[in-house]
Motif scaffolding. Sequence first.
Motif, PDB file in Angstrom:
ATOM      1  N   ARG A  25     -31.519  12.033 -55.066  1.00  0.00           N
ATOM      2  CA  ARG A  25     -30.622  10.895 -56.063  1.00  0.00           C
ATOM      3  C   ARG A  25     -30.887  10.876 -57.434  1.00  0.00           C
ATOM      4  N   ASN A  55     -26.537   4.705 -52.953  1.00  0.00           N
ATOM      5  CA  ASN A  55     -26.475   5.864 -52.973  1.00  0.00           C
ATOM      6  C   ASN A  55     -25.584   6.248 -53.712  1.00  0.00           C
ATOM      7  N   THR A  56     -24.850   5.562 -54.355  1.00  0.00           N
ATOM      8  CA  THR A  56     -23.596   5.964 -54.986  1.00  0.00           C
ATOM      9  C   THR A  56     -22.762   7.634 -55.386  1.00  0.00           C
ATOM     10  N   GLU A  57     -21.623   7.437 -55.594  1.00  0.00           N
ATOM     11  CA  GLU A  57     -21.446   9.212 -55.518  1.00  0.00           C
ATOM     12  C   GLU A  57     -21.601   9.211 -57.168  1.00  0.00           C
ATOM     13  N   SER A  58     -21.465   9.456 -58.138  1.00  0.00           N
ATOM     14  CA  SER A  58     -22.179   9.397 -58.908  1.00  0.00           C
ATOM     15  C   SER A  58     -23.986   9.486 -59.196  1.00  0.00           C
TER      16      SER A  58
END
Lengths: 382, 276
Positions: A257, A214-217
Amino acid sequence: MSEKDSTNRVQVLSGNEACAMGALAADMRFYAGYPITPSSEIAEVLSLELPKTGGVFIQMEDEIASMGAIIGASLAGSKSMTATSGPGFSLMQENIGYASMAEVPCVIVNVMRGGPSTGLPTMPAQADVMQARWGTHGDHPIIAIAPYSVGETFDLTIRAFNLAEKFRTPVILLMDEILGHVNEKVVFPRSEEIQVVKRNRPGVAPQNYLPYANTESGVPPMVSFGEGYRYHVTGLAHDETGFPTNKAQDIERLLLRLNNKLERNRDQIIDYATDQFEDAEIGILSYGSSARSARHAVFLARQKGIKAGLFRLKTIWPFAGQEIADHTARLKAWVVPEMNLGQIAHEVEWAVGRSVPVHRINRVDGNPINPLEILAKIEEIC
Amino acid sequence: MFDYESYLRKDKLPLIWCAGCGDGIVLKAMLRAIHKIGLEKDEICMVSGIGCSSRLTGYVDFNTLHTTHGRAITFATGIKMAKPELHVIVVTGDGDATAIGGNHYIHAARRNIDLTVILFNNSIYGMTGGQVSPTTPKGKRASTAPYGNFENNFNISGLAQAAGASFVARSTVYHATQLEKIIEKAILKKGFSLVEVITQCPTMYGRRNREGTAVDMMQWQKENSIPVSRAASMSEAELEGKIITGILVDAEKPECRAEYQKIIDRFTATTETVEK
């Protein structure tokens, strides 16, 4: 494009040829496909050119297999694509959903012809716009872009690969029979002018790699099979490690996401062009080959003193609803010519609400929309 | 004792398979064969479709890909063509490979692409609840064949052989040591290799057809298997309902990716000549 620089940068060629050349310029090195009119020239050109680059061309047993093969090749590290038309696009849908869910970059070209079913193999349509958005099951992200000229087909094919790599998603390039087969002058960019996006690789050691983090982008880094990062890829709902899960919290996080990663980055994805729109009172909204007729209709209307302007979608999905709404303030009406029964007009209506009327011009008889049809509609509503 | 754990993702255990399922025996035979050849884990890409046996890829510590129903071979074809240095092993079942994926199965064999296909044949759709499959014997019952299967069944190995595979072999989970040796040969073979493994599904097939326990079903495998050498001197009537085991095809044929490399090399060679 060193070859292009040493030869003539100005050439006359078809949209299908330009698509194949754009793919090569974007470093596409794996093509799998199945013959279908009106897209087959893309496969023919690539069967000739790919081995010269060390790349692979393979003709598969059907479109389902073609889609599976390009996903496999992409996971193995090659930028990959397939090209087809309506019936083949239908067959690809399940595996397009897999690419969406497993976040495997790839490009699917659909040179649209008349449908439904076998329909009109040699005649144009734009009837797969909604199939591009919702053809596969489940809530899924997708990008679809649509060029309107041969030159733009070259540019947008490169863009399709860049978007696929940047956002780890399948990208659909929507062409149509006119664009596939029309021959036009193309001025190729110089190789240093061509921007090619490379896959975002993980900056961590294999034991710390989360292929679906779950990356920021919203876009996790990606590594190819066989590079020491042994991970699992599945179409089942999965957690950040990539392994199947039945936990409600993990499933929801994945689905949100996936769908948010494009919405969050929509400004980087959405692209459109306007022509004589600054003082326009009648907005013509179109895309693909229909936009060629729309552009001429604007020219004819201006000759008659009517303030018409063109808003041309280059990105179809995600939809430029906000941008269209922002361009509506000065308008008396929108006119939406398209070779289907109003698939995009309906989206425009949603975007602008009841602020101005949205007039449809639709053709589903295998013929392109004549600029005079659009002019007649403009004069009718003025 | 062989250290299976070094090849397993231990945190993913226990396996989803039922007690008495033969799939674990195939898994272990496969891991022993891979260890014996001495392949590095990073060199192996294991691809599966949908079904009980296809869940295997989640448990093994290789590059693993769990694909859509019937399409494992197509994904595997893309991987092998794009990155030929990987050893690509496909794990699939009778329904996955020969019903929904039948077209891909015969075309991969025709191409003779260097894939090792381990096909778990349990004659039933186990995961979805025991529906009739292309390998359910005529007359046997399934949840969608309540009056007995009225259709003919496939000879899976024969299909691969007829389509052009360079290596075709059949074994059973009862013959676990033979199975290991066959898988070893199949992985080492350059070309399309099929290993058909007869395995039991006591839960969905055995109970419905009164075949007894898993042990009874393996006993049946033992008693009905005929080595290919002995089968050669037997009549068709004598072989009716029997399992012919061993290596059925082991031929030298041009391999698909290597043939394509020759085309690529034509251009590389030209460039070198020009440079000289």
